[in-house]
Scaffold this active site. Structure first.
Site, PDB file in Angstrom:
ATOM      1  N   THR A  19       0.871  -1.181   0.000  1.00  9.96           N
ATOM      2  CA  THR A  19       0.000   0.000   0.000  1.00  9.96           C
ATOM      3  C   THR A  19       0.911   1.235   0.000  1.00  9.96           C
ATOM      4  OG1 THR A  19       0.022   0.030   2.399  1.00  9.96           O
ATOM      5  CG2 THR A  19      -1.767  -1.177   1.378  1.00  9.96           C
ATOM      6  N   GLU A  51      -5.776  -3.556  -1.313  1.00 10.38           N
ATOM      7  CA  GLU A  51      -6.218  -4.660  -0.445  1.00 10.38           C
ATOM      8  C   GLU A  51      -7.343  -5.486  -1.064  1.00 10.38           C
ATOM      9  OE1 GLU A  51      -5.519  -1.617   0.458  1.00 10.38           O
ATOM     10  OE2 GLU A  51      -4.768  -1.471   2.507  1.00 10.38           O
ATOM     11  N   LYS A 103     -15.284  17.087  10.432  1.00 11.08           N
ATOM     12  CA  LYS A 103     -16.309  16.956  11.467  1.00 11.08           C
ATOM     13  C   LYS A 103     -16.621  18.343  12.003  1.00 11.08           C
ATOM     14  CE  LYS A 103     -14.323  12.509  12.582  1.00 11.08           C
ATOM     15  NZ  LYS A 103     -12.946  12.671  12.074  1.00 11.08           N
ATOM     16  N   TRP A 129     -20.894  15.578   9.625  1.00 13.93           N
ATOM     17  CA  TRP A 129     -19.809  15.331   8.694  1.00 13.93           C
ATOM     18  C   TRP A 129     -19.993  16.132   7.407  1.00 13.93           C
ATOM     19  CZ3 TRP A 129     -18.560   9.352   8.596  1.00 13.93           C
ATOM     20  CH2 TRP A 129     -18.015   8.984   9.839  1.00 13.93           C
TER      21      TRP A 129
HETATM   22  P1  AMP Z   1      -4.826   2.185  -3.619  1.00 14.53           P
HETATM   23  O1  AMP Z   1      -4.736   1.094  -2.637  1.00 14.53           O
HETATM   24  O2  AMP Z   1      -3.575   2.977  -3.785  1.00 14.53           O
HETATM   25  O3  AMP Z   1      -5.360   1.690  -4.937  1.00 14.53           O
HETATM   26  O4  AMP Z   1      -5.875   3.236  -3.060  1.00 14.53           O
HETATM   27  C1  AMP Z   1      -7.193   2.846  -2.745  1.00 14.53           C
HETATM   28  C2  AMP Z   1      -8.000   4.045  -2.388  1.00 14.53           C
HETATM   29  O5  AMP Z   1      -8.128   4.911  -3.514  1.00 14.53           O
HETATM   30  C3  AMP Z   1      -9.416   3.745  -1.987  1.00 14.53           C
HETATM   31  O6  AMP Z   1      -9.505   3.317  -0.652  1.00 14.53           O
HETATM   32  C4  AMP Z   1     -10.106   5.079  -2.238  1.00 14.53           C
HETATM   33  O7  AMP Z   1      -9.919   5.972  -1.155  1.00 14.53           O
HETATM   34  C5  AMP Z   1      -9.368   5.597  -3.453  1.00 14.53           C
HETATM   35  N1  AMP Z   1     -10.152   5.293  -4.665  1.00 14.53           N
HETATM   36  C6  AMP Z   1     -10.060   4.211  -5.453  1.00 14.53           C
HETATM   37  N2  AMP Z   1     -10.944   4.277  -6.466  1.00 14.53           N
HETATM   38  C7  AMP Z   1     -11.627   5.435  -6.314  1.00 14.53           C
HETATM   39  C8  AMP Z   1     -12.689   6.079  -7.020  1.00 14.53           C
HETATM   40  N3  AMP Z   1     -13.211   5.546  -8.101  1.00 14.53           N
HETATM   41  N4  AMP Z   1     -13.136   7.269  -6.542  1.00 14.53           N
HETATM   42  C9  AMP Z   1     -12.599   7.819  -5.441  1.00 14.53           C
HETATM   43  N5  AMP Z   1     -11.599   7.271  -4.732  1.00 14.53           N
HETATM   44  C10 AMP Z   1     -11.117   6.089  -5.152  1.00 14.53           C
END
Ligand code: AMP
Length: 546
Positions: A185, A334, A443, A448
Site C-alpha cells: 500500500t 487490499e 467533522k 460530517w
Molecule cells: P490504492 O490502494 O492505492 O489503490 O488506493 C485505494 C484508495 O483509492 C481507496 O480506498 C479510495 O480511497 C481511493 N479510490 C479508489 N478508487 C476510487 C474512485 N473511483 N473514486 C474515489 N476514490 C477512489
C-alpha cells in the site's frame, strides 16, 4: 451429498496456457522509454515466460521467494507477471515513484533476492543497492547492447538470462492458495504494508473483471493499459486479458496525451484503463488539437477510470468529443483491486445523458464474488438509502485477510469484514458513492462534511484545474473546510467567484471558510491528493485568516 464435478486448481499458469493455445496470435504491443515499438503476441509471452521460470531456477530463486520489479508497462514486465508467478515464486511489483526510502523499506521488508529493473531506473538502482544487502542480483530488463552503467557487482542482463534458459518448462501444479503477487500500500501514514495475493484470488478476480457488467473484456478488445503494472496488479487486467485473449498495448513511461493518442489511434484500441489525471490531460490536449485530429480514426469505446473520482467534465467530454463511455470503478490494493464498477442497469435504457452522467459519477455497484456493506462507528449495518453515510466494509474471495508478515495485526472482524477506511453512501439500486476517506472527513459541529463532494463541485468551475478540501481546526465548530485550488494555466479566479459558484450547490454550513490558491497540489505516488502534506502546510490557517 457432494457434487461429482472435477476440481482443478485455479492457477495463473492456466491463464497463460489458455491465452497461448486459443489466442496465441493476439498482439501484445509495447513502447519503450525512447518511443520504439515492440510487437509480440500471447504465444510469444507464454514462450518467454517459461524461459523466465527456468532462469529463476538457474539463479537459485526458491519457491515462494519474492522477486521484485522496478519497471514500466512493457512486454518483459508482462513476461515476469506470468513467468515468476507460474513457477511458484512471488512477483513483487515495486512502485518506482515512491520515495527511495520507502522503496528501500519495502524491498528489504519483502526480502527480495533479485530485482528486475528497466534501464531508465539505473540511477535509482545505484542509490538503492548499497542499502539492500539481501539483494543477490540486479537484472536489467534489456539486451546486452542496452545495458546501463550501474555500479553494482551483481548486475545481470535479462536477455542473456533468457537466452541461456531452456524454452521447455512444465508449469507445476501448485496449491491454488499459493501466493502469486505482492503489492505494498502507498502508506501516506506509517510504513507501507504488503498485500499478498493468491493464484486463486487472482484467477477469480480475472473472471470478475471480464464479466459484462464489470469491465466486459473480450478477445475482440485491444486494451491500452495506462495503469502501471506496479499499481495493484494493474487492476488485474494482465490476468483478465489472458483469460479472454484480449490484445494489450503497453505504453512504457510515455504517458503524455500525444503518446496516448498515438497508441489509441495506431493500435485501434477499444478500451483504455488509467487514473483520471491521465484522462484530464488527454482531453485538454484533444480540445486544443481538435482542428488537426481525425477523431473518426479512433475505435475507442470504453475508458476505465479509478483510483480517484473522475470529475464530471471528464465524463461529459469523453462522451461529447469521442463518443466514449467512461466506466468508473472503485477498489484498493487490499481488494486486488476491483470491487465496484459503474455499469448501467436495465432501468437506465432510455435515460437522458444527464441521468447517465449522474450515475457515472458514482463508484459503481458491487461485482459478484465479493460482498460490500456500510457500517456505522458502532459496527452496525447502515441502510442503503443513498443518504446514510458510513464506512465501506468488504469481504470475499479477492479481499485481504491480513497483511504480509502480520503487519497491522488483525485487519478483518470476526465475520471476515475488512474496513476500507472509505466513507460512502449506497443507494437503493446498489450504487456506491464515496464521500470521503475516514481520516479526511470534516467533522463540523458534530456533523460530517464531505471533502470529495466539495472538491468535485469546485473542479466543475471553468477556472479550476484541481481542488482539495481539508479540515482546519476551529474553536467553535471543531473543524471547518478549507478549499485549496489550483487554477487552470492562465486563469485567475478570485475567492468570491469560487464561493459564489458553490453557494447554490451545497448547504450553507458546508461552504468553505476560506479559499486559497496554489500553483500545484501535492500527490501520492499513485496520483491521489496528499492531504497529510496540505494539513501540515495549512495547519492553523483559520486562526490567522479566519
Ligand atoms: P490504492 O490502494 O492505492 O489503490 O488506493 C485505494 C484508495 O483509492 C481507496 O480506498 C479510495 O480511497 C481511493 N479510490 C479508489 N478508487 C476510487 C474512485 N473511483 N473514486 C474515489 N476514490 C477512489
Amino acid at each position: 451429498m457432494l457434487g461429482l464435478m472435477q476440481q482443478r486448481p485455479l492457477l495463473i499458469s492456466t491463464l497463460i496456457d489458455y491465452a497461448e493455445s486459443w489466442h496465441g496470435g493476439r498482439e501484445i504491443v509495447s513502447r519503450d522509454a525512447e518511443g520504439a515499438f515492440h510487437r509480440t503476441d500471447w504465444a510469444g509471452i507464454a514462450a518467454r515466460s517459461k524461459r523466465v521460470a527456468n532462469a529463476l531456477q538457474a539463479l537459485g530463486v526458491g519457491d515462494g521467494e519474492r522477486v521484485a520489479t522496478l519497471a514500466w508497462n512493457g512486454y518483459r514486465h508482462l513476461e515476469l507477471y506470468f513467468g515468476v508467478t507460474g513457477c511458484g515464486r512471488v512477483l513483487h511489483t515495486v512502485n518506482p515513484r515512491l520515495f527511495p526510502e520507502q522503496i528501500r523499506y519495502i524491498i528489504h521488508h519483502a526480502e527480495n533476492g533479485f530485482v528486475f529493473f528497466d534501464p531508465i531506473f539505473a540511477p535509482l538502482v545505484d542509490q538503492l543497492a548499497p542499502h539492500l544487502p539481501l539483494v543477490r542480483g540486479w537484472v536489467a530488463l534489456c539486451d546486452r547492447s542496452a545495458m546501463p552503467a550501474v555500479h553494482v557487482d551483481t548486475l545481470l542482463c535479462f536477455e542473456d538470462l533468457l537466452a541461456a534458459a531452456s524454452p521447455d518448462y512444465e508449469w507445476p501444479s501448485l496449491d491454488e492458495n499459493t501466493a502469486c503477487t505482492l503489492c505494498y500500500t502507498s502508506g501516506t501514514t506509517g510504513n507501507p504494508k504488503g498485500v499478498l495475493y493468491s493464484h486463486r484470488s487472482m484467477v477469480l478476480h480475472a473472471f470478475g473483471a471480464c464479466s459484462v457488467d464489470s469491465l466486459a473484456l473480450s478477445t475482440r478488445d485491444s486494451i491500452l493499459l495506462v495503469v502501471p503494472l506496479f499499481h495493484a496488479n494493474a487492476w488485474g487486467i494482465p490476468f483478465a486479458a489472458a483469460a479472454c485473449g484480449a490484445a494489450l498495448v503497453l505504453p512504457g513511461p510515455k504517458l503524455d496525451p500525444e503518446s496516448v493518442y498515438l497508441l489509441l489511434e495506431q493500435e485501434g484500441c477499444t478500451k483504455a484503463m488509467g487514473i483520471p489525471t491521465i484522462w484530464l490531460n488527454f482531453l485538454a490536449w484533444i480540445e486544443n488539437n481538435l482542428s488537426r485530429l481525425d477523431l473518426s480514426r479512433l475505435r475507442l469505446k470504453h475508458v476505465g477510470a479509478g483510483g480517484t473520482a473522475p470529475p464530471r467534465a471528464t465524463i461529459e467530454k469523453f462522451h461529447k468529443l469521442l463518443g466514449v463511455f467512461l466506466l468508473h470503478a472503485w477498489g484498493m490494493t487490499e481488494t486486488s483491486p476491483i470491487v465496484t464498477v459503474c455499469s448501467p442497469l436495465a432501468k437506465h435504457d432510455g435515460a437522458t445523458r444527464e441521468q447517465l452522467v449522474e450515475m457515472q459519477l458514482k463508484q459503481g455497484r458491487q461485482m459478484y464474488g465479493v460482498e460490500l456493506k456500510l457500517a456505522g462507528p458502532d459496527g452496525k449495518d447502515l441502510p442503503h438509502d443513498g443518504k446514510t453515510v458510513g464506512e465501506l466494509k468488504v469481504r470475499g474471495n479477492w479481499i485481504v485477510s491480513g497483511y504480509f508478515k502480520g503487519e497491522g495485526g488483525q485487519v478483518v472482524d470476526k465475520d471476515g469484514w475488512f474496513g476500507t477506511g472509505d466513507v460512502a453512501t449506497i443507494d437503493p439500486d446498489g450504487y456506491v458513492q464515496l464521500t470521503d476517506r475516514l481520516k479526511d472527513v470534516i467533522k463540523s459541529g458534530g456533523e460530517w462534511i464531505s471533502s470529495i463532494e466539495i472538491e468535485n463541485l469546485a473542479v466543475s468551475h471553468p477556472d479550476v484545474f484541481e481542488a482539495a478540501v481539508i479540515a482546519i481546526e476551529h474553536p467553535v465548530w471543531q473543524e471547518r473546510p478549507l478549499l485549496i485550488v489550483q487554477p487552470k494555466p492562465g486563469h485567475n479566479p478570485d475567492k468570491q467567484a469560487i464561493l459564489d459558484f458553490l453557494s447554490d450547490k451545497i448547504a450553507k454550513w458546508w461552504m468553505p471558510d476560506d479559499v486559497v490558491f496554489v500553483e500545484s497540489l501535492p500527490h501520492t505516488a499513485t496520483g491521489k491528493l496528499l492531504k497529510t502534506e496540505l494539513r501540515e502546510r495549512f495547519h492553523g490557517h483559520l486562526a490567522v485568516h479566519g
